[in-house]
Design an enzyme around this catalytic site. Structure first.
Site, PDB file in Angstrom:
ATOM      1  N   HIS A  76       0.843  -1.184   0.000  1.00 14.35           N
ATOM      2  CA  HIS A  76       0.000   0.000   0.000  1.00 14.35           C
ATOM      3  C   HIS A  76       0.884   1.242   0.000  1.00 14.35           C
ATOM      4  O   HIS A  76       0.699   2.151  -0.823  1.00 14.35           O
ATOM      5  CB  HIS A  76      -0.911  -0.009   1.231  1.00 14.35           C
ATOM      6  CG  HIS A  76      -1.555   1.313   1.536  1.00 14.35           C
ATOM      7  ND1 HIS A  76      -2.584   1.832   0.784  1.00 14.35           N
ATOM      8  CD2 HIS A  76      -1.317   2.233   2.495  1.00 14.35           C
ATOM      9  CE1 HIS A  76      -2.948   3.018   1.283  1.00 14.35           C
ATOM     10  NE2 HIS A  76      -2.188   3.279   2.323  1.00 14.35           N
ATOM     11  N   ASP A 105       6.913  21.770 -26.268  1.00 13.79           N
ATOM     12  CA  ASP A 105       6.883  20.445 -25.627  1.00 13.79           C
ATOM     13  C   ASP A 105       7.960  20.427 -24.555  1.00 13.79           C
ATOM     14  O   ASP A 105       8.572  21.448 -24.266  1.00 13.79           O
ATOM     15  CB  ASP A 105       7.113  19.320 -26.659  1.00 13.79           C
ATOM     16  CG  ASP A 105       6.447  18.011 -26.239  1.00 13.79           C
ATOM     17  OD1 ASP A 105       5.521  17.555 -26.935  1.00 13.79           O
ATOM     18  OD2 ASP A 105       6.864  17.460 -25.200  1.00 13.79           O
ATOM     19  N   TRP A 141       7.062  -0.121   3.909  1.00  9.37           N
ATOM     20  CA  TRP A 141       7.577   0.574   2.722  1.00  9.37           C
ATOM     21  C   TRP A 141       8.973   1.119   2.976  1.00  9.37           C
ATOM     22  O   TRP A 141       9.711   1.407   2.066  1.00  9.37           O
ATOM     23  CB  TRP A 141       6.619   1.697   2.284  1.00  9.37           C
ATOM     24  CG  TRP A 141       6.890   3.036   2.870  1.00  9.37           C
ATOM     25  CD1 TRP A 141       6.472   3.501   4.082  1.00  9.37           C
ATOM     26  CD2 TRP A 141       7.653   4.100   2.292  1.00  9.37           C
ATOM     27  NE1 TRP A 141       6.923   4.774   4.295  1.00  9.37           N
ATOM     28  CE2 TRP A 141       7.648   5.176   3.221  1.00  9.37           C
ATOM     29  CE3 TRP A 141       8.354   4.248   1.090  1.00  9.37           C
ATOM     30  CZ2 TRP A 141       8.309   6.386   2.961  1.00  9.37           C
ATOM     31  CZ3 TRP A 141       9.009   5.458   0.834  1.00  9.37           C
ATOM     32  CH2 TRP A 141       8.979   6.504   1.768  1.00  9.37           C
ATOM     33  N   SER A 169      13.034   6.148 -13.748  1.00 10.60           N
ATOM     34  CA  SER A 169      11.975   6.929 -14.392  1.00 10.60           C
ATOM     35  C   SER A 169      11.891   8.317 -13.784  1.00 10.60           C
ATOM     36  O   SER A 169      11.827   9.330 -14.489  1.00 10.60           O
ATOM     37  CB  SER A 169      10.634   6.195 -14.231  1.00 10.60           C
ATOM     38  OG  SER A 169       9.572   7.080 -14.468  1.00 10.60           O
ATOM     39  N   SER A 170      11.919   8.400 -12.446  1.00  8.23           N
ATOM     40  CA  SER A 170      11.826   9.699 -11.776  1.00  8.23           C
ATOM     41  C   SER A 170      13.018  10.576 -12.120  1.00  8.23           C
ATOM     42  O   SER A 170      12.873  11.781 -12.333  1.00  8.23           O
ATOM     43  CB  SER A 170      11.776   9.520 -10.265  1.00  8.23           C
ATOM     44  OG  SER A 170      10.561   8.972  -9.862  1.00  8.23           O
ATOM     45  N   HIS A 253      13.451  11.438   3.584  1.00 12.57           N
ATOM     46  CA  HIS A 253      12.832  12.682   3.981  1.00 12.57           C
ATOM     47  C   HIS A 253      12.655  13.648   2.815  1.00 12.57           C
ATOM     48  O   HIS A 253      11.541  14.150   2.600  1.00 12.57           O
ATOM     49  CB  HIS A 253      13.515  13.364   5.174  1.00 12.57           C
ATOM     50  CG  HIS A 253      12.613  14.418   5.644  1.00 12.57           C
ATOM     51  ND1 HIS A 253      11.490  14.132   6.404  1.00 12.57           N
ATOM     52  CD2 HIS A 253      12.529  15.714   5.317  1.00 12.57           C
ATOM     53  CE1 HIS A 253      10.798  15.248   6.552  1.00 12.57           C
ATOM     54  NE2 HIS A 253      11.410  16.213   5.907  1.00 12.57           N
ATOM     55  N   GLU A 255      12.196  12.852  -0.036  1.00 15.85           N
ATOM     56  CA  GLU A 255      11.133  12.251  -0.852  1.00 15.85           C
ATOM     57  C   GLU A 255       9.764  12.827  -0.492  1.00 15.85           C
ATOM     58  O   GLU A 255       8.962  13.123  -1.375  1.00 15.85           O
ATOM     59  CB  GLU A 255      11.136  10.728  -0.654  1.00 15.85           C
ATOM     60  CG  GLU A 255       9.878   9.993  -1.106  1.00 15.85           C
ATOM     61  CD  GLU A 255       9.667  10.006  -2.605  1.00 15.85           C
ATOM     62  OE1 GLU A 255      10.620  10.355  -3.322  1.00 15.85           O
ATOM     63  OE2 GLU A 255       8.550   9.703  -3.052  1.00 15.85           O
ATOM     64  N   TYR A 257       9.123  15.695   0.659  1.00 17.63           N
ATOM     65  CA  TYR A 257       9.031  17.055   0.132  1.00 17.63           C
ATOM     66  C   TYR A 257       8.905  17.054  -1.369  1.00 17.63           C
ATOM     67  O   TYR A 257       8.256  17.917  -1.951  1.00 17.63           O
ATOM     68  CB  TYR A 257      10.215  17.889   0.631  1.00 17.63           C
ATOM     69  CG  TYR A 257      10.021  18.217   2.074  1.00 17.63           C
ATOM     70  CD1 TYR A 257      10.555  17.404   3.069  1.00 17.63           C
ATOM     71  CD2 TYR A 257       9.206  19.270   2.455  1.00 17.63           C
ATOM     72  CE1 TYR A 257      10.292  17.659   4.405  1.00 17.63           C
ATOM     73  CE2 TYR A 257       8.956  19.528   3.777  1.00 17.63           C
ATOM     74  CZ  TYR A 257       9.497  18.719   4.750  1.00 17.63           C
ATOM     75  OH  TYR A 257       9.236  18.965   6.062  1.00 17.63           O
ATOM     76  N   SER A 268      -0.854  27.108  -5.192  1.00 11.88           N
ATOM     77  CA  SER A 268      -0.483  28.495  -5.491  1.00 11.88           C
ATOM     78  C   SER A 268      -1.028  28.956  -6.829  1.00 11.88           C
ATOM     79  O   SER A 268      -1.028  30.157  -7.110  1.00 11.88           O
ATOM     80  CB  SER A 268       1.036  28.646  -5.501  1.00 11.88           C
ATOM     81  OG  SER A 268       1.561  28.295  -4.261  1.00 11.88           O
ATOM     82  N   HIS A 302      15.312  12.594  11.960  1.00 11.31           N
ATOM     83  CA  HIS A 302      14.183  12.734  12.876  1.00 11.31           C
ATOM     84  C   HIS A 302      13.231  11.539  12.726  1.00 11.31           C
ATOM     85  O   HIS A 302      12.284  11.402  13.476  1.00 11.31           O
ATOM     86  CB  HIS A 302      13.435  14.059  12.678  1.00 11.31           C
ATOM     87  CG  HIS A 302      12.734  14.199  11.361  1.00 11.31           C
ATOM     88  ND1 HIS A 302      12.886  15.288  10.548  1.00 11.31           N
ATOM     89  CD2 HIS A 302      11.825  13.412  10.712  1.00 11.31           C
ATOM     90  CE1 HIS A 302      12.142  15.164   9.470  1.00 11.31           C
ATOM     91  NE2 HIS A 302      11.483  14.031   9.539  1.00 11.31           N
ATOM     92  N   HIS A 303      13.528  10.657  11.766  1.00 14.81           N
ATOM     93  CA  HIS A 303      12.788   9.410  11.675  1.00 14.81           C
ATOM     94  C   HIS A 303      13.444   8.349  12.539  1.00 14.81           C
ATOM     95  O   HIS A 303      12.968   7.225  12.589  1.00 14.81           O
ATOM     96  CB  HIS A 303      12.776   8.916  10.225  1.00 14.81           C
ATOM     97  CG  HIS A 303      12.120   9.869   9.279  1.00 14.81           C
ATOM     98  ND1 HIS A 303      10.775   9.838   8.993  1.00 14.81           N
ATOM     99  CD2 HIS A 303      12.628  10.900   8.558  1.00 14.81           C
ATOM    100  CE1 HIS A 303      10.488  10.812   8.130  1.00 14.81           C
ATOM    101  NE2 HIS A 303      11.593  11.466   7.855  1.00 14.81           N
ATOM    102  N   THR A 328       7.532  26.840   5.984  1.00 19.82           N
ATOM    103  CA  THR A 328       6.227  26.252   5.694  1.00 19.82           C
ATOM    104  C   THR A 328       5.125  27.165   6.202  1.00 19.82           C
ATOM    105  O   THR A 328       4.117  27.393   5.523  1.00 19.82           O
ATOM    106  CB  THR A 328       6.103  24.866   6.340  1.00 19.82           C
ATOM    107  OG1 THR A 328       7.300  24.138   6.111  1.00 19.82           O
ATOM    108  CG2 THR A 328       4.943  24.099   5.745  1.00 19.82           C
ATOM    109  N   LYS A 331       4.515  30.023   3.905  1.00 23.76           N
ATOM    110  CA  LYS A 331       3.658  29.695   2.758  1.00 23.76           C
ATOM    111  C   LYS A 331       2.182  29.715   3.144  1.00 23.76           C
ATOM    112  O   LYS A 331       1.343  30.271   2.433  1.00 23.76           O
ATOM    113  CB  LYS A 331       4.034  28.335   2.182  1.00 23.76           C
ATOM    114  CG  LYS A 331       5.412  28.329   1.539  1.00 23.76           C
ATOM    115  CD  LYS A 331       5.711  27.015   0.860  1.00 23.76           C
ATOM    116  CE  LYS A 331       5.247  26.979  -0.563  1.00 23.76           C
ATOM    117  NZ  LYS A 331       6.152  27.658  -1.486  1.00 23.76           N
ATOM    118  N   ARG A 450       2.369   0.988  15.139  1.00 22.85           N
ATOM    119  CA  ARG A 450       2.083   0.884  13.713  1.00 22.85           C
ATOM    120  C   ARG A 450       2.223  -0.539  13.237  1.00 22.85           C
ATOM    121  O   ARG A 450       2.889  -1.363  13.872  1.00 22.85           O
ATOM    122  CB  ARG A 450       3.142   1.688  12.924  1.00 22.85           C
ATOM    123  CG  ARG A 450       2.973   3.142  12.875  1.00 22.85           C
ATOM    124  CD  ARG A 450       4.182   3.734  12.217  1.00 22.85           C
ATOM    125  NE  ARG A 450       4.140   3.542  10.770  1.00 22.85           N
ATOM    126  CZ  ARG A 450       4.950   4.160   9.928  1.00 22.85           C
ATOM    127  NH1 ARG A 450       5.842   4.983  10.397  1.00 22.85           N
ATOM    128  NH2 ARG A 450       4.877   3.944   8.651  1.00 22.85           N
TER     129      ARG A 450
END
Lengths: 531, 175, 380
Positions: A76, A105, A141, A169-170, A253, A255, A257, A268, A302-303, A328, A331, A450
């Protein structure tokens, strides 16, 4: 600023049949394919979350065995992150970036085609691991070693392969986006005239290039540990399982963002349109986005507050993480100031964008709480974290994708979508999302860990509520598919600029946008600084 | 600014390399700062003539063992803790016995806590410097000689040295 | 007016959750550290509420009052350097303010000096082992909830999934130091009442401490995905008075001695069956199922299996339980179960369900097997 109409309609039109889609180098076609792929993967990942919520509806094991449940939670996460939300973002970028900057293009159209077609291949391989002997990946994951190396099922090799392909790909997509934005802007379209959607994608692409390769490194090291007798993450050979976590989260991390920055760009675009007022603080928004991206690279541990990091490390990561709240917050204040004293109407895109504003802010609050390292001892690996990240991802990133689709769908199809159905989709999703994920904060604070298929009795009530919300949210998304199909088939004809408050080059082309647009670059006045 | 895709591709490749570079960086960082609790696997050169011994205090050094994945040796220290002056050599034996009918190669991996102590705990002689081989039902006495550095911060009065014993027989066979 | 009522409601809501025992909030816990952590949590929460009230106030005001349908006309302003600086600086200062108590509490947590008891905690798939350094007391702590409750055949008891056979016992008011490691994958020892969570990392040792103020029973769980039974390895700690703790330790040592002596006593088949059934339910049923049917192919069935029924396979049977099967989930139980338990569980497996072999395996047989690699039954 009208595009040259006589050059737009191709005398021969795009090729017909399946080969059109396999060989296309057209950014609109590729954008469409990314979005359809992402919608399909959204339902695949969503089906898995339905299995999860069904099992968690009551304490006890009713529906699946723990081994299979672990595969569901793992896939998932992987499918939603790599198969649904990231391709949706790239799909929107593909469709809209050339239009927004007046380019015909993307910079590398053939690379663009390949970037897309890697995805279905990787996705099929990833999902097929469920049917392999030993089952699919079952280690979350985040695939920590040694659970994902020494103790992993045989299909892990295919999982690693799929991750490599998704990463390539990314990376290719990111290179394409940077080259497009930097090189193909219409003359006089300076960087500080770029719509914020372009800025956020530019910055996101740099992040992608910086960290996706590190993920590739991590899974390659896993592969070596599993098959070639190395000990990157095995203490027996002098390695360290915690090293895996450092490498993974150095990717992991940024990722998140990478996922949310494009959402910021979408919001925006939408809020100024429906507030009929310019985005407040354009340069501050650009700087805030850049600061967030930079800070995201130095907060990864921080993880890992509970792995036994030394005090200096914990302090550094705690303080750096708290710092991200500042840009943040800037914004959020700027979006609010855009709405304030505007002339607001709440069509469906604005409903989703407003919900983003409110609920993403809430996610930011739980994030700020999580950053406090001593308190993190209580939150880490509990449902408090699950609640936090689902708020950033679902009413955050996903709602922004919904908002973008409603915002630009008439541009793609030439017809307005059904506004009433759109509003129904919004309200049911809004209720569903909150009923599902808000209670998770409570069970998390109460101590529910979890990644468990079964839980103690004191967690039962809120879990039941979450599950009901989840089913509601899941079923509601079928309505979204119906709305899209209905819009493709027909409806009220859409003009070039069907939102009266909209600004930008994409509103100067007809709806539906012709197959080739801006074959000649548009004229942009030098002193006009507002898109 | 014209940036070619080639340059960007190179950055991507460099970051891939950086991922792998993180491995030795992590090792060096941990060695220099001692932040991992990973103590040296090299013998400390001890010269009794120049060694300074801090007789004003004693530090308790505890020893614990973990047998990874049910590694089938009996593996315990003869005594669970010793009290030493910083600078003097502490000596004790570990007993290992292969409880099975097959030859097993074991590797003990040390880890120390609190982390600040890592660079202050020296091993003059340790069975963890190399793999140990025990035949079926074979027993062995493994000496350990350690020194707590006299510069150990004064507030630390107790530290724990942990050994995790891994079965590395298959590692050896694959070489 | 609406904004004010929202404010008031939120204040009440947060006050109500403030007493630390609501269904919505973290517990205050039973140590100074856990109280500090709770205070940090509530402070942060209040700050977020206050910021939220202000920010949401502006948002909702705009959403309601500045609508086109209400005749609102859009203003022109779109930038203001001064306000950008203001709303960058103020949050920054708030963060500095909160970082001070946060740092203070973190330093307290990391002060591991002067502990009075050391307990080694080893995580296994899927149970905990506790060892009191210097006391020679060591035992495993397994989930006590029976499978029947998990699958819904029997009603779940109030401590469902949070009960163990052998809880960890510690004295109150003493600084207890936990040394945490793992024997296989990464697990995490989580006790919400102590505000402790420490990962158990194979090959490495971590430490964390607590000083519990109140006598009581406290429950926690494993907090790092560690495989299929991650949800089924709870932690129970009983904090007792110093005298009760001392007498408990003394009894534990006596128990351990008795257990060793039991290995040489003469056991009857019935005694072994009873003991074996209890051990099987606690240790083996998780994978091989209470009915012995297992989940083939990963967890083979024992009911009707050749290894369990054939007399010439007794040595093999003993070998599998004692030494495990390398490369599979079947662990070596030589360190986890006493000679008595191994003998009892094998005897049970060979005589339960449809397996009526009549074989009886004694602790001495197991001891002999470990020493010689042979099964040589003694004459009774």
């Amino acid at each position: 600023m009208e595009a040259n109409t006589h050059l737009q309609s191709e005398p021969h039109g795009p090729p017909s049949g399946i080969m059109r889609w396999i060989l296309t180098t057209n950014h609109k076609d590729i954008g469409t394919m990314y979005l359809i792929f992402s919608l399909i993967m959204f339902f695949v990942g969503g089906a898995m979350s339905m299995v999860i919520r069904a099992e968690l509806f009551q304490p006890g094991l009713q529906i699946v065995e723990p081994e299979f449940f672990n595969q569901m939670t793992t896939l998932h996460g992987l499918i939603m992150v790599f198969g649904a939300i990231m391709p949706a973002g790239v799909g929107l970028a593909n469709w809209m970036l050339p239009l927004m900057i007046g380019a015909p293009d993307m910079a590398m159209p053939r690379l663009n085609n390949w970037s897309f077609w890697l995805l279905p291949f990787a996705a099929i391989m990833l999902v097929s691991t469920l049917f392999m002997e030993g089952g699919g990946p079952n280690f979350g994951w985040t695939f920590y070693a040694p659970l994902s190396t020494t103790y992993a099922p045989p299909s892990t090799t295919y999982f690693i392969f799929a991750v490599h392909i998704l990463g390539i790909s990314s990376i290719m997509g990111a290179i394409n986006i940077i080259a497009t934005i930097l090189n193909l802007r219409a003359p006089n379209l300076t960087m500080m005239k770029l719509p914020l959607f372009a800025w956020t994608w530019l910055i996101t692409s740099y992040l992608l290039i910086a960290v996706m390769p590190v993920l590739a490194g991590a899974v390659t090291m896993m592969l070596f540990d599993i098959h070639f007798g190395t000990s990157f993450f095995n203490a027996a050979g002098g390695g360290d399982p915690v090293l895996f976590q450092h490498i993974f989260w150095f990717f992991g991390h940024p990722e998140v963002y990478i996922i949310i920055l494009p959402a910021f760009g979408i919001v925006s675009s939408i809020i100024p349109t429906f507030s009929r007022k310019r985005l407040f603080g354009y340069s501050a928004m650009v700087w805030a986005t850049a600061s967030i991206a930079f800070l995201s690279l130095i907060v990864w541990a921080h993880h890992m507050f509970t792995v036994g990091m030394p005090l200096t490390g914990e302090l550094f990561f705690m303080l750096a993480t708290m710092l991200i709240a500042v840009p943040t917050g800037v914004k959020v204040f700027n979006w609010t100031a855009t709405m304030f004293r505007g002339s607001i109407s709440f069509e469906t895109p604005m409903l989703f964008a407003s919900a983003f504003l409110v609920l993403f802010t809430m996610a930011g609050f739980s994030g700020l709480m999580l950053s406090i390292a001593p308190a993190n001892m209580q939150y880490h690996d509990t449902y408090f974290v699950v609640g936090h990240f689902h708020y950033v991802l679902v009413p955050g990133a996903l709602f922004s994708v919904f908002a973008a689709v409603y915002y630009w769908l008439p541009k793609w199809t030439g017809y307005m979508y059904d506004e009433i159905l759109g509003k129904v989709h919004f309200w049911l999703s809004f209720i569903g999302v909150n009923v599902t994920f808000f209670p998770m904060h409570f069970v998390g604070l109460a101590g529910m860990p979890r990644r468990i298929p079964d839980y103690a009795l004191q967690f039962a009530d809120f879990n039941a509520i979450s599950s009901v919300g989840g089913f509601l949210f899941g079923v509601t998304q079928l309505l979204f598919v119906f709305i899209i199909i209905k819009c493709v088939k027909g409806g009220k004809k859409a003009s070039a600029k069907y939102w009266d408050g909209a600004h930008g080059l994409e509103w100067s082309v007809p709806s539906p946008a012709p197959y080739h647009t801006f074959v000649r670059p548009p004229e942009i006045e030098e002193d006009k600084d507002y898109f | 600014m014209r940036v070619t895709p080639a340059k960007l591709g190179l950055i991507a490749l460099a970051m891939f390399g950086f991922g792998f570079l993180m491995v030795p960086i992590y090792d060096v960082f941990c060695k220099v700062t001692g932040l991992n609790g990973k103590t040296d696997v090299n013998a400390y050169q001890y010269d009794p003539k120049i060694a300074e011994i801090d007789t004003s205090r004693k530090v308790e050094v505890q020893f614990i063992t973990t047998k990874n994945e049910g590694m089938e040796w009996y593996f315990e220290p003869s005594i669970y803790s010793i009290k030493v002056h910083p600078g003097e050599v502490g000596v004790l034996d570990f007993i290992a016995e292969n409880l099975t009918a097959r030859r097993i190669i074991g590797q003990a991996i040390p880890s120390v806590t609190p982390f600040e102590v890592t660079n202050y705990l020296h091993k003059v002689e340790c069975f963890c410097f190399a793999t140990q081989v025990l035949g079926p039902h074979e027993k062995m006495v493994m000496p350990l000689r350690i020194i707590v550095d006299p510069n150990l911060p004064k507030h630390i009065k107790k530290l724990t040295l942990s050994y995790t014993l891994f079965d590395v027989t298959s590692f050896d066979e694959s070489m | 007016m609406q904004r004010l009522s929202v404010c008031v409601f939120l204040m009440f809501a947060s006050l109500w959750t403030c007493n630390g025992v609501s269904a919505f909030n973290m517990k205050k816990g039973v140590s100074d550290v856990s109280n500090s952590v709770y205070d940090l949590h509530m402070t942060m929460f209040f700050i977020c509420i206050c910021i939220g009230v202000i920010v949401y106030g502006f948002m909702f005001y705009a959403m309601i009052k500045h609508r086109k349908s209400k005749g609102a006309k859009a203003s022109n302003f779109h930038e203001n350097a001064f306000i950008e600086i203001v709303w960058t600086t103020i949050p920054f200062l708030i963060l500095i303010a909160i970082s001070i108590p946060a740092t203070h509490t973190l330093i307290k947590i990391y002060n591991q000096d002067d502990s009075e008891i050391d307990i080694k905690i080893t995580a296994y798939q899927w149970k905990w082992q506790y060892e009191y350094l210097g006391e020679g007391v060591s035992f495993f702590s397994n989930l006590q909830t029976p499978k029947e409750e998990i699958v819904g055949i029997r009603k779940k008891n109030p401590n469902y999934l949070l009960e163990v056979d052998n809880p960890l016992i510690i004295p109150v008011d003493k600084k207890v130091r936990f040394l945490v490691t793992s024997s296989d994958v990464i697990h995490s020892w989580f006790m919400p009442d102590f505000a402790i969570k420490r990962d158990a990392i194979p090959g490495f040792i971590n430490e964390i401490w607590t000083k519990v103020k109140y006598i009581g029973t406290y429950r926690g769980q494993c907090a790092e995905l560690c495989g299929k039974d991650h949800a089924y390895m709870p932690i129970v700690v009983e904090a007792k008075s110093q005298q009760e703790f001392d007498s408990w330790i003394k009894n534990k040592k006596i128990e351990a001695k008795k257990e060793r002596e039991l290995a040489s006593k003469k056991w009857s088949k019935q005694e072994l069956m009873t003991r074996g059934e209890a051990t099987y339910k606690k240790i083996c049923a998780a994978c091989h199922q209470p009915n012995g049917k297992g989940s083939p192919p990963v967890f083979p069935a024992l009911d009707g299996a050749a290894i369990v029924k054939d007399k010439d396979k007794i040595a093999h049977h003993i070998d599998i339980v004692t030494h495990g099967i390398k490369g599979t989930a079947m662990q070596a139980f030589i360190h986890q179960l006493s000679l008595v338990d191994i003998a009892a569980v094998i005897t049970y497996e060979r005589n339960a369900w449809g397996n009526k072999t009549g074989d009886v395996i004694y602790p001495q047989d197991i001891n002999n097997y470990i020493k010689t690699g042979k099964y040589q039954p003694q004459n009774k």
